[in-house]
Design a protein around this motif. Structure first.
Motif, mmCIF file in Angstrom:
data_model
loop_
_atom_site.group_PDB
_atom_site.id
_atom_site.type_symbol
_atom_site.label_atom_id
_atom_site.label_comp_id
_atom_site.label_asym_id
_atom_site.label_seq_id
_atom_site.Cartn_x
_atom_site.Cartn_y
_atom_site.Cartn_z
ATOM 1 N N ASN A 85 0.822 -1.206 0.000
ATOM 2 C CA ASN A 85 0.000 0.000 0.000
ATOM 3 C C ASN A 85 0.858 1.259 0.000
ATOM 4 O O ASN A 85 2.055 1.222 0.313
ATOM 5 C CB ASN A 85 -1.032 -0.015 1.145
ATOM 6 N N TYR A 87 0.437 5.537 0.901
ATOM 7 C CA TYR A 87 -0.367 6.640 1.431
ATOM 8 C C TYR A 87 0.359 7.934 1.099
ATOM 9 O O TYR A 87 1.560 8.059 1.356
ATOM 10 C CB TYR A 87 -0.485 6.580 2.951
ATOM 11 N N TYR A 93 -5.808 5.434 6.952
ATOM 12 C CA TYR A 93 -6.738 4.310 7.125
ATOM 13 C C TYR A 93 -7.248 4.428 8.558
ATOM 14 O O TYR A 93 -6.514 4.165 9.506
ATOM 15 C CB TYR A 93 -6.001 2.979 6.878
ATOM 16 N N HIS A 96 -9.995 0.649 12.534
ATOM 17 C CA HIS A 96 -10.734 -0.524 12.046
ATOM 18 C C HIS A 96 -10.126 -1.789 12.651
ATOM 19 O O HIS A 96 -9.032 -1.765 13.211
ATOM 20 C CB HIS A 96 -10.671 -0.610 10.512
ATOM 21 N N ASP A 98 -9.217 -5.819 11.351
ATOM 22 C CA ASP A 98 -9.120 -6.611 10.126
ATOM 23 C C ASP A 98 -10.127 -7.760 10.170
ATOM 24 O O ASP A 98 -10.497 -8.231 11.248
ATOM 25 C CB ASP A 98 -7.686 -7.132 9.963
ATOM 26 N N THR A 117 2.964 -5.375 9.221
ATOM 27 C CA THR A 117 3.325 -4.299 8.283
ATOM 28 C C THR A 117 4.836 -4.274 8.153
ATOM 29 O O THR A 117 5.549 -4.229 9.159
ATOM 30 C CB THR A 117 2.830 -2.919 8.788
ATOM 31 N N HIS A 158 -6.883 -0.715 15.010
ATOM 32 C CA HIS A 158 -5.678 0.010 14.601
ATOM 33 C C HIS A 158 -6.018 0.986 13.492
ATOM 34 O O HIS A 158 -7.088 0.890 12.879
ATOM 35 C CB HIS A 158 -4.589 -0.975 14.159
ATOM 36 N N VAL A 160 -4.004 3.973 10.471
ATOM 37 C CA VAL A 160 -2.812 4.640 9.940
ATOM 38 C C VAL A 160 -3.187 6.114 9.821
ATOM 39 O O VAL A 160 -4.156 6.468 9.137
ATOM 40 C CB VAL A 160 -2.385 4.054 8.570
ATOM 41 N N ARG A 168 4.196 7.176 2.153
ATOM 42 C CA ARG A 168 4.518 6.017 3.002
ATOM 43 C C ARG A 168 4.213 4.757 2.191
ATOM 44 O O ARG A 168 3.081 4.563 1.740
ATOM 45 C CB ARG A 168 3.658 6.044 4.264
ATOM 46 N N PHE A 172 1.810 -5.317 3.643
ATOM 47 C CA PHE A 172 1.007 -5.731 4.802
ATOM 48 C C PHE A 172 0.357 -7.069 4.492
ATOM 49 O O PHE A 172 0.082 -7.392 3.330
ATOM 50 C CB PHE A 172 -0.034 -4.653 5.150
HETATM 51 O O1 AKG Z 1 -0.621 0.232 6.271
HETATM 52 C C1 AKG Z 1 -0.583 -0.379 7.340
HETATM 53 O O2 AKG Z 1 0.393 -0.347 8.102
HETATM 54 C C2 AKG Z 1 -1.769 -1.204 7.800
HETATM 55 C C3 AKG Z 1 -2.820 -1.404 6.756
HETATM 56 C C4 AKG Z 1 -4.053 -1.962 7.346
HETATM 57 O O3 AKG Z 1 -4.337 -1.823 8.503
HETATM 58 C C5 AKG Z 1 -4.957 -2.774 6.512
HETATM 59 O O4 AKG Z 1 -4.805 -2.786 5.277
HETATM 60 O O5 AKG Z 1 -5.850 -3.417 7.074
#
Ligand code: AKG
Ligand code: FE2
Length: 231
Positions: A85, A87, A93, A96, A98, A117, A158, A160, A168, A172
Motif C-alpha cells: 500500500n 499513502y 486508514y 478498524h 481486520d 506491516t 488500529h 494509519v 509512506r 502488509f
Molecule cells: O498500512 C498499514 O500499516 C496497515 C494497513 C491496514 O491496517 C490494513 O490494510 O488493514
C-alpha cells in the motif's frame, strides 16, 4: 504483544523494491476494503493479480519464514499473500479491525491471528503515517525504518494516521498461527527465547554442549506446543 523484526531486508534490497513498486500501477485501496472499513480507508494498493506484487510478496514471505524470531513469535500455520500500500496527500486508514476470516489462494478459509506491516521507506521521508495500535497497555504508535516489520494481534483496533507530507510505502499481510490464543502464544515465545539464550550459554567451540535442564525445558516447550496447537 507487538513484535518488531528488524532489518528483514537491507537498505539496498528495500531501495530496489521501492523502485519497482513506485513505477507499478496502483489502484484505489477501497477495491479490497470490507463494507465497514471502506468508509475509513483512503490509500492506494497494488492490484492482487499484479505479477510484480506477487513476486515481491512471495520474496517477503520466504525471508520471513526463515527468520527465527518471526517463527518463534508467530508460530505461523498459513500466511495470506503479502500486499502493498501507498499513502500520500493526506491518505490514511481510519480505526478498524481486520476481517477475522480470509480466503487463502488455495481457496481454503483462514483465520487471521496476526497482522503485519513491513515498512518500505524511512520515517524521515514522510510526516504522519503512524500505525497506531490499541493494546491492553494503551495506544502504541509504530513507524519503523525501511526494512523493519511489526507483528501485532489481528484482533486489535488500529489505524494509519494521515500522511501529510511525502509518501509512506509498505507491505502488509495476515497470518493464521498454529496457536490461536494470544496469551498461550506469548508464553511459548517467552519460553522459547529463554531456552535459546540458555542454550547459547552452553556453547563450547561453536558446538552446543549437553545440558539436562535445557533439554527438560525443550521437553516442556514441545508438550505445551502440542497441547495448544490447533491445526
Ligand atoms: O498500512 C498499514 O500499516 C496497515 C494497513 C491496514 O491496517 C490494513 O490494510 O488493514
Ligand atoms: Fe488493518
Amino acid at each position: 504483544m507487538l513484535t518488531i523484526i528488524e532489518k528483514l531486508f537491507t537498505p539496498q534490497e528495500v531501495a530496489s523494491m521501492r523502485e519497482s513498486l513506485l513505477a507499478a500501477e496502483w489502484q484505489d485501496g477501497a477495491a479490497t476494503a470490507g463494507s465497514r472499513s471502506i468508509t475509513v480507508k483512503q490509500n492506494l494498493q497494488i492490484p492482487t493479480d499484479s505479477p510484480l506484487g506477487q513476486e515481491l510478496g512471495a520474496e517477503i514471505l520466504r525471508r520471513l519464514r526463515a527468520h527465527p524470531l518471526f517463527v518463534s513469535a508467530a508460530l505461523p500455520h498459513s500466511i495470506h499473500p503479502a500486499k502493498f500500500n501507498l499513502y500520500k496527500d493526506g491518505g490514511h486508514y481510519g480505526l478498524h479491525v481486520d476481517a477475522a476470516l480470509m480466503t487463502a489462494p488455495s481457496g481454503n478459509l483462514m483465520r487471521t491471528d496476526l497482522s503485519a506491516t513491513l515498512f518500505l521507506n524511512d520515517p524521515q521521508e514522510y510526516e504522519g503515517g503512524e500505525l497506531t495500535i490499541e493494546t491492553p497497555f494503551g495506544n502504541q504508535a509504530v513507524k519503523l525504518p525501511a526494512g523493519d516489520l511489526v507483528l501485532y494481534p489481528a484482533n486489535s483496533l488500529h489505524q494509519v494516521t494521515p500522511v501529510t507530507k511525502g509518501y509512506r510505502l509498505a507491505s502488509f499481510f495476515w497470518m493464521q498461527s498454529l496457536v490461536p490464543d494470544e496469551g498461550e502464544r506469548t508464553l511459548l515465545f517467552d519460553l522459547d527465547q529463554t531456552i535459546q539464550s540458555l542454550a547459547a550459554q552452553h556453547m563450547e567451540n561453536g558446538a552446543a554442549t549437553k545440558d539436562a535442564q535445557v533439554d527438560r525445558l525443550g521437553f516442556i516447550y514441545h508438550n505445551l506446543l502440542r497441547r495448544w496447537t490447533k491445526l
